[in-house]
Every structure is written in C-alpha cells, then in structure tokens.
Design an enzyme around this catalytic site. Structure first.
Site, PDB file in Angstrom:
ATOM      1  N   LYS A   4       0.806  -1.227   0.000  1.00  0.00           N
ATOM      2  CA  LYS A   4       0.000   0.000   0.000  1.00  0.00           C
ATOM      3  C   LYS A   4       0.840   1.279   0.000  1.00  0.00           C
ATOM      4  O   LYS A   4       0.436   2.277  -0.594  1.00  0.00           O
ATOM      5  CB  LYS A   4      -0.962   0.006   1.190  1.00  0.00           C
ATOM      6  CG  LYS A   4      -2.105  -0.983   1.068  1.00  0.00           C
ATOM      7  CD  LYS A   4      -3.097  -0.798   2.202  1.00  0.00           C
ATOM      8  CE  LYS A   4      -4.245  -1.784   2.096  1.00  0.00           C
ATOM      9  NZ  LYS A   4      -5.269  -1.539   3.128  1.00  0.00           N
TER      10      LYS A   4
ATOM     11  N   ASP B 244      -9.972   3.124   2.375  1.00  0.00           N
ATOM     12  CA  ASP B 244     -10.085   2.425   3.661  1.00  0.00           C
ATOM     13  C   ASP B 244     -10.755   3.290   4.727  1.00  0.00           C
ATOM     14  O   ASP B 244     -11.677   2.851   5.422  1.00  0.00           O
ATOM     15  CB  ASP B 244      -8.704   1.989   4.158  1.00  0.00           C
ATOM     16  CG  ASP B 244      -8.168   0.771   3.421  1.00  0.00           C
ATOM     17  OD1 ASP B 244      -8.986  -0.049   2.948  1.00  0.00           O
ATOM     18  OD2 ASP B 244      -6.937   0.633   3.321  1.00  0.00           O
TER      19      ASP B 244
END
Length: 289
Positions: free
Chosen positions: A73, A109
């Site tokens: 990420k 997220d």
C-alpha cells in the site's frame, strides 16, 4: 463477472502478498454479476520485488483498476502517475484507477470505516475519538476522520510511542485537527477510553486464530461509548461482544471491508455498487449464521 470472459471484458484485480484468503474476488464478482457488468476481478500474489512490474502490467494490459493490499500500500505510490490528495496525506493507496493508461491512486479504507460508523448512526462531529494502533489502517482512519468529520479530539495509542506521536503530528499538520499520540499502556488506555465517545481498534488484536484476545479490558468499556473494530474474522470479535454486553453501540469490521470495496467499485465503474449483495457474500464467506 460475465459468464463468458471475452476481449471486451474489463478486468480488475487485487495485488498483494498473501492474497489467498481475500474476500475481494467473491465480493466484486458478485457485484458485477448483480449489475450485469462485463467485468471480472482476479487476485494476484505479487512479491515485493515484482511490484513495479505488476503495476506496469496493469497499465500495459489495460486493466480498469486494481486494489492494493499488504505489503504494497505504501510502496505502490511511487509507481503511479498521480495520487489523490487524501491518499497522499495518508501515504498509502488501496485503489488504482486506470484512465486511458494513466494510473491514479486512491485510499478508500478510511472512507469505508467512516461509512460503517455512519450506517450505524454514529456521527463523529464534535466527538472525541480514540484509535488503537498506528499502522496502515490507523493512518487511513485517522486522516479520513480528521479531514471529513469535525472531531473534537483524536487520541492515538500505540505500542511504539514514536509511531503514535509521528502519526498525530502528521494528522495535525495536514488537517488542523487536534491529535495526540501516546504510548499504549494501561494508564493511557484507561484515560483515553474514559474520555472517548468513539473507540477504534485499528490493530489485528482479536483476529483469528487469536480470537480470545482483546485490545481493551472489558471493565474499561462504558455505556455511551461507540466501539468499532477493524478486525472482521471472526465477525464478532471479543471486543465487539464485550462492548455489546456493556451496552455500547458496536460496529463490526466486515462493514469497513465492504464499504471500502464499494467505493473502489464506484471509482472503476461509475456505477452505484450493490452494497447489500457485497455484504451478504462476505458474511456468508465468513460463516455468518
């Protein structure tokens, strides 16, 4: 997913290591089917040394987009053409959109977590929030909450104090929100939970196979506290179960998983995702009764 994958099928994927137990292929392919979209979603195990090649492959093969999971990420950011401002501040990307060969990174997220709380009737405006953890999930959640909800205060607790303080300083610098980072110990945890309106577990504590663990002793939980656990396997963690026993509103982690996926889906397709279908697929895969 289209019943017949052909030359016009638009492909999306997950890249990470490991990916074998990911819910994303089942969730997204069910959503594509539900809307009759000629899309398909695949998962690829990509070791760290192959990340640059994998991103180049997404572009070269004309994938519509991708999700990015552990451990890529943060590293993926430097391989993209553009990064959304929120994802830049977070320092991590979980969603890539390919527009005519230009790859743009986003982070959904935190928005997934924010939506999960909103769906449970929890308004963060003016609230005091305590977050346990300072890793990837905590970064996304703290930045998104601080930027998109007018918090009264944000306390970040972590077993490595420097990481908590650094994250708090970055949140303050980028959003102007009041944030304080501190060592996760018994005294600080007791004080933070006592003062909090909303408690977030952004660590893996309580995840299978250690489902008997909880990051917060039950006696610290109090009625009026809202508790959100990012862990979704098991569906009801010990923290969530004990929070409910103490009269707290408790939000389970699969809601964040589905909501972040739904936001990725919308970025790729421009369509409103069938969230209830996606949630049903995930809950079924996790053995919900």
């Amino acid at each position: 997913m289209s019943s017949i994958i052909g030359p016009h099928t638009k492909l999306c994927c997950l890249i990470g290591d490991p990916v074998e137990h990911s819910m994303s292929p089942a969730m997204h392919n069910a959503a594509f089917n539900e809307l009759g979209l000629d899309y398909a979603y695949l998962a690829f195990k990509v070791p760290k040394e192959k990340l640059k090649d994998a991103v180049a492959g997404i572009k070269a093969l004309g994938f519509a987009g991708a999700n990015v999971t552990i451990p890529h990420k943060m590293d993926v950011v430097r391989h993209l053409d553009e990064v959304d401002s929120l994802a830049q501040q977070i320092g991590a990307v979980n969603t890539i959109v390919n527009e005519d060969g230009r790859l743009t990174g986003y982070n959904t997220d935190g928005e997934g977590a924010l939506q999960a709380l909103s769906d449970a009737g929890i308004d963060l405006k003016g609230r005091r929030v305590a977050v346990i953890g300072a890793g990837g999930a905590a970064h996304a959640i703290t930045f998104t909450f601080a930027k998109k909800a007018r918090l009264q205060s944000l306390a970040i607790l972590n077993i490595i104090e420097a990481d908590a303080r650094n994250l708090a300083q970055r949140v303050k610098a980028h959003t102007g929100a009041f944030a304080d980072g501190m060592l996760l110990n018994a005294g600080n945890l007791e004080k933070a939970v006592e003062q909090a309106d909303v408690l977030v577990n952004a660590t893996s504590v309580g995840m299978n196979p250690k489902a008997s663990d909880s990051p917060v002793p039950k006696e610290l939980l109090h009625k009026g506290l809202a508790v959100f656990d990012v862990v979704y396997n098991p569906l009801e963690t010990r923290l969530v179960r004990e929070a409910r026993e103490k009269g707290c509103v408790a939000v389970t982690g699969e809601k964040m998983l589905v909501n972040q996926g739904a936001k990725s889906f919308e970025l790729w397709t421009g369509r409103t995702p069938p969230v209830e279908k996606m949630l049903a697929v995930v809950r079924n895969a996790l053995g919900a009764k």
